[in-house]
Write a protein that holds these residues in place. Structure first.
Motif: not given
Length: 278
Positions: A15, A64, A67-68, A71-72, A249-251, A253-254
């Motif tokens: 990411g 990006a 994609q985020h 996913s949400e 990855r998203e977790r 980055e959060s």
């Protein structure tokens, strides 16, 4: 051992994008009589490189973001489906049984006492089911064990459970951080990354040993989940990460964290994440 990168990254961090803007240096003048036209041409060419680079950056940022959001949205749909299929059906059935009892009380319909009792017993059972559904959904959003025990005991408990169920796999823990040193908003993220990493290792790695480490060093919390399993070829998933890896990855980055995966065929998998301490 190779790094797993998605289409957003090329520096080993999932990411994290690294874009190199190509530029053409001004040609060195061999003669002092170089014309202003050639200089203008080079300026226009350089400007075009900059514009191309900015356009590429914009596309990466949009990709990006989409994609985020995607996913949400998938997570919202999943929770909505669970509420509809689980609680929704239970509440509908409960309403019918309660109405049956009310009709009998009002004398509108000839519901016998045994039928009313049967309906009340069904309602009581469905209330318990509904409570269980609510606990399950809440646990999916934020595990209660984190609030009851903390992230370190929660990870330890999870590792012990896997060792009990999977007798061929040993899960080793190594903690060198105090619970109080881990910010609250990191705890759920760390727990979920460990959970997903362990699930993947159990399902795919055929590992004999999995090591989970959590430590504090260099003004950051560092998480490592390492197995000695079969690994995989990272080129097979370049640009096509599964939802589990994307979710990790998203977790990370959060909370401004970073995550990377080192792997290769017959080289196991190493998942490393770091979370800065303010």
């Amino acid at each position: 051992m190779a790094l797993v990168n998605d289409h957003l990254g090329s520096d080993g961090f999932l990411g994290v994008s690294a874009l190199k803007l190509a530029s053409s240096p001004f040609p060195l003048a061999e003669k002092e009589t170089q014309t202003g036209v050639s200089i203008n041409d080079n300026l226009r060419l350089t400007d075009q490189h900059i514009q191309d680079g900015l356009s590429c950056l914009k596309q990466l940022k949009q990709g990006a973001h989409h994609q985020h959001v995607s996913s949400e949205e998938l997570e919202r749909k999943r929770i909505s489906r669970e509420l509809h299929d689980g609680l929704g059906q239970l509440l509908t059935s409960m309403g019918l049984h309660i109405q049956r009892c009310l009709d009998g009380c009002d004398g509108q319909k000839s519901a016998t006492q045994s039928q009313q009792r049967e309906s009340l017993e069904a309602v009581s059972s469905m209330v318990k089911q509904a409570m269980s559904e609510v606990r399950s959904i809440c646990s999916a959003i934020r595990p209660a064990i984190l609030d009851d025990l903390g992230v370190i005991p929660a990870i330890s408990w999870q590792c012990r459970q896997i060792t009990k169920v999977c007798s061929d796999t040993q899960v080793v823990t190594d903690f060198d951080v105090d619970e109080e040193s881990i910010p609250e908003d990191y705890k759920s993220v760390i727990y979920r990354i460990v959970q997903e990493s362990l699930n993947n290792a159990i399902k795919y790695s055929k590992a004999k040993t999995i090591t989970v480490s959590l430590l504090q060093a260099h003004d950051a919390i560092h998480l490592m989940v390492i197995d000695n399993g079969v690994g995989f070829d990272p080129s097979e998933i370049q640009g096509n990460l599964g939802m589990g890896l994307v979710g990790m990855r998203e977790r990370a980055e959060s909370v401004d964290g970073r995550i990377r995966i080192d792997t290769g065929i017959d080289q196991g998998v190493q998942i490393r994440a770091s979370f800065p301490l303010q």
